[in-house]
Design a protein around this motif. Structure first.
Motif, PDB file in Angstrom:
ATOM      1  N   GLU A 147      -7.030 -14.337 -22.760  1.00 57.24           N
ATOM      2  CA  GLU A 147      -7.294 -15.448 -23.687  1.00 57.24           C
ATOM      3  C   GLU A 147      -8.789 -15.749 -23.773  1.00 57.24           C
ATOM      4  N   ARG A 148      -9.485 -15.695 -22.634  1.00 58.43           N
ATOM      5  CA  ARG A 148     -10.943 -15.927 -22.647  1.00 58.43           C
ATOM      6  C   ARG A 148     -11.659 -14.842 -23.456  1.00 58.43           C
ATOM      7  N   ILE A 149     -11.224 -13.595 -23.288  1.00 65.53           N
ATOM      8  CA  ILE A 149     -11.834 -12.480 -24.026  1.00 65.53           C
ATOM      9  C   ILE A 149     -11.652 -12.678 -25.523  1.00 65.53           C
ATOM     10  N   ALA A 150     -10.438 -13.021 -25.933  1.00 70.19           N
ATOM     11  CA  ALA A 150     -10.139 -13.200 -27.366  1.00 70.19           C
ATOM     12  C   ALA A 150     -10.921 -14.363 -27.970  1.00 70.19           C
ATOM     13  N   ALA A 151     -11.246 -15.374 -27.157  1.00 72.82           N
ATOM     14  CA  ALA A 151     -11.943 -16.558 -27.664  1.00 72.82           C
ATOM     15  C   ALA A 151     -13.454 -16.374 -27.773  1.00 72.82           C
ATOM     16  N   LEU A 152     -14.001 -15.327 -27.167  1.00 71.73           N
ATOM     17  CA  LEU A 152     -15.455 -15.130 -27.207  1.00 71.73           C
ATOM     18  C   LEU A 152     -15.938 -14.841 -28.623  1.00 71.73           C
ATOM     19  N   GLU A 153     -17.044 -15.453 -28.982  1.00 74.81           N
ATOM     20  CA  GLU A 153     -17.664 -15.219 -30.284  1.00 74.81           C
ATOM     21  C   GLU A 153     -18.408 -13.882 -30.291  1.00 74.81           C
ATOM     22  N   VAL A 154     -18.531 -13.301 -31.461  1.00 83.61           N
ATOM     23  CA  VAL A 154     -19.398 -12.138 -31.630  1.00 83.61           C
ATOM     24  C   VAL A 154     -20.832 -12.661 -31.613  1.00 83.61           C
ATOM     25  N   PRO A 155     -21.705 -12.113 -30.772  1.00 86.46           N
ATOM     26  CA  PRO A 155     -23.094 -12.594 -30.719  1.00 86.46           C
ATOM     27  C   PRO A 155     -23.778 -12.492 -32.085  1.00 86.46           C
ATOM     28  N   GLU A 156     -24.745 -13.362 -32.290  1.00 88.76           N
ATOM     29  CA  GLU A 156     -25.453 -13.413 -33.577  1.00 88.76           C
ATOM     30  C   GLU A 156     -26.235 -12.137 -33.863  1.00 88.76           C
ATOM     31  N   LYS A 157     -26.773 -11.507 -32.820  1.00 92.35           N
ATOM     32  CA  LYS A 157     -27.620 -10.338 -33.045  1.00 92.35           C
ATOM     33  C   LYS A 157     -27.276  -9.204 -32.095  1.00 92.35           C
ATOM     34  N   ASP A 158     -27.355  -7.997 -32.609  1.00 94.82           N
ATOM     35  CA  ASP A 158     -27.267  -6.787 -31.812  1.00 94.82           C
ATOM     36  C   ASP A 158     -28.456  -6.815 -30.852  1.00 94.82           C
ATOM     37  N   PRO A 159     -28.258  -6.528 -29.550  1.00 93.90           N
ATOM     38  CA  PRO A 159     -29.368  -6.642 -28.593  1.00 93.90           C
ATOM     39  C   PRO A 159     -30.487  -5.621 -28.785  1.00 93.90           C
ATOM     40  N   LEU A 160     -30.247  -4.554 -29.563  1.00 89.07           N
ATOM     41  CA  LEU A 160     -31.294  -3.558 -29.813  1.00 89.07           C
ATOM     42  C   LEU A 160     -31.898  -3.687 -31.199  1.00 89.07           C
ATOM     43  N   PHE A 161     -31.050  -3.916 -32.217  1.00 88.80           N
ATOM     44  CA  PHE A 161     -31.511  -3.888 -33.601  1.00 88.80           C
ATOM     45  C   PHE A 161     -31.384  -5.224 -34.326  1.00 88.80           C
ATOM     46  N   GLY A 162     -31.047  -6.279 -33.617  1.00 89.26           N
ATOM     47  CA  GLY A 162     -30.970  -7.598 -34.228  1.00 89.26           C
ATOM     48  C   GLY A 162     -29.914  -7.682 -35.308  1.00 89.26           C
ATOM     49  N   SER A 163     -30.244  -8.376 -36.391  1.00 92.27           N
ATOM     50  CA  SER A 163     -29.269  -8.594 -37.469  1.00 92.27           C
ATOM     51  C   SER A 163     -28.951  -7.307 -38.228  1.00 92.27           C
ATOM     52  N   ARG A 164     -29.775  -6.258 -38.050  1.00 93.56           N
ATOM     53  CA  ARG A 164     -29.517  -4.981 -38.736  1.00 93.56           C
ATOM     54  C   ARG A 164     -28.749  -3.997 -37.850  1.00 93.56           C
ATOM     55  N   GLY A 165     -28.328  -4.441 -36.694  1.00 93.96           N
ATOM     56  CA  GLY A 165     -27.646  -3.550 -35.762  1.00 93.96           C
ATOM     57  C   GLY A 165     -26.186  -3.314 -36.112  1.00 93.96           C
ATOM     58  N   LEU A 166     -25.636  -2.268 -35.540  1.00 96.41           N
ATOM     59  CA  LEU A 166     -24.242  -1.912 -35.792  1.00 96.41           C
ATOM     60  C   LEU A 166     -23.252  -2.849 -35.131  1.00 96.41           C
ATOM     61  N   MET A 167     -23.639  -3.511 -34.058  1.00 91.84           N
ATOM     62  CA  MET A 167     -22.693  -4.341 -33.325  1.00 91.84           C
ATOM     63  C   MET A 167     -22.053  -5.396 -34.218  1.00 91.84           C
ATOM     64  N   ARG A 168     -22.862  -6.142 -34.950  1.00 90.65           N
ATOM     65  CA  ARG A 168     -22.315  -7.195 -35.823  1.00 90.65           C
ATOM     66  C   ARG A 168     -21.386  -6.585 -36.865  1.00 90.65           C
ATOM     67  N   GLN A 169     -21.820  -5.495 -37.450  1.00 89.38           N
ATOM     68  CA  GLN A 169     -21.020  -4.842 -38.485  1.00 89.38           C
ATOM     69  C   GLN A 169     -19.678  -4.362 -37.919  1.00 89.38           C
ATOM     70  N   LEU A 170     -19.692  -3.667 -36.805  1.00 91.12           N
ATOM     71  CA  LEU A 170     -18.470  -3.115 -36.235  1.00 91.12           C
ATOM     72  C   LEU A 170     -17.587  -4.193 -35.613  1.00 91.12           C
ATOM     73  N   TRP A 171     -18.188  -5.174 -34.955  1.00 91.28           N
ATOM     74  CA  TRP A 171     -17.393  -6.187 -34.292  1.00 91.28           C
ATOM     75  C   TRP A 171     -16.866  -7.243 -35.263  1.00 91.28           C
ATOM     76  N   LYS A 172     -17.647  -7.601 -36.287  1.00 90.24           N
ATOM     77  CA  LYS A 172     -17.160  -8.575 -37.281  1.00 90.24           C
ATOM     78  C   LYS A 172     -16.000  -7.972 -38.065  1.00 90.24           C
ATOM     79  N   LYS A 173     -16.112  -6.699 -38.380  1.00 83.16           N
ATOM     80  CA  LYS A 173     -15.052  -6.021 -39.125  1.00 83.16           C
ATOM     81  C   LYS A 173     -13.735  -6.021 -38.345  1.00 83.16           C
ATOM     82  N   ALA A 174     -13.840  -5.997 -37.013  1.00 82.98           N
ATOM     83  CA  ALA A 174     -12.658  -5.930 -36.163  1.00 82.98           C
ATOM     84  C   ALA A 174     -11.971  -7.289 -36.013  1.00 82.98           C
ATOM     85  N   ARG A 175     -12.688  -8.370 -36.245  1.00 83.84           N
ATOM     86  CA  ARG A 175     -12.131  -9.723 -36.021  1.00 83.84           C
ATOM     87  C   ARG A 175     -11.308 -10.216 -37.170  1.00 83.84           C
TER      88      ARG A 175
END
Length: 199
Positions: free
Chosen positions: A171-199
């Motif tokens: 339940e704690r894992i599911a409640a965690l927000e996707v961070p605002e920025k990819d830690p390497l590429f910021g707002s242009r990083g793949l993390m936001r794109q891949l993780w937002k798409k999954a939510r």
């Protein structure tokens, strides 16, 4: 890089490229002991820091500028564990390590100086072996404080207390927000794109 013969959990990988960096993504499903994360992929940036002076300083700088606090610089635990309260990023400043993600039946990745990996909450990780010069910079999203959960194969086996702990961690894992920025590429990083798409 990956030894799938040693794992039999659900695994989906994808090779990508982002801003000239080779990227590997990997979805790891719950194996019955470790919750892993079937929605948010593990993201590996290969050789993301190549021609820099001090990789440890550069990883720490990039992480901090993108809202991921530099929490530690060290080696990696040789025990399967996961975090239910924070996502994590590693920057390999020097050396190499063979890491198993996903628990004892998970996938092995060889990571080396210049690589970075973003580990979603819930994904088990363990250092199987490493070179003597291994140095990793680790960070978590600002405001997150990681717990360390390390159930062995006998945990979560019908004991009501252990099952309640496992359910609470999921339940704690599911409640965690996707961070605002990819830690390497910021707002242009793949993390936001891949993780937002999954939510």
């Amino acid at each position: 890089m990956m030894d799938n013969a040693e794992q039999n959990i659900v695994l989906e990988t994808q090779a990508l490229e982002h801003q000239g960096t080779r990227v590997l993504t990997c979805l790891l499903a719950d194996d019955g002991v470790f919750p892993n994360n079937a929605l948010l992929p593990l993201i590996v940036y290969k050789h993301v820091l190549e021609d820099v002076g001090d990789r440890a300083i550069e990883f720490a700088r990039r992480f901090a500028e993108r809202g991921w606090s530099d929490r530690w610089r060290d080696g990696l635990y040789p025990v399967h564990h996961y975090h239910s309260t924070a996502h994590e990023v590693w920057g390999f400043a020097s050396g190499m390590a063979r890491i198993q993600f996903g628990g004892p039946r998970g996938v092995f990745l060889e990571l080396e100086a210049g690589d970075a990996v973003i580990i979603p909450a819930g994904v088990s990780h363990m250092n199987e072996t490493n070179s003597s010069d291994l140095l990793v910079v680790g960070a978590y999203p600002d405001g997150c404080f990681p717990d360390i959960l390390s159930p062995d194969e006998g945990d979560f086996d019908g004991n009501d207390s252990e099952d309640d702990d496992r359910i609470a961690s999921i339940e704690r894992i599911a409640a965690l927000e996707v961070p605002e920025k990819d830690p390497l590429f910021g707002s242009r990083g793949l993390m936001r794109q891949l993780w937002k798409k999954a939510r």
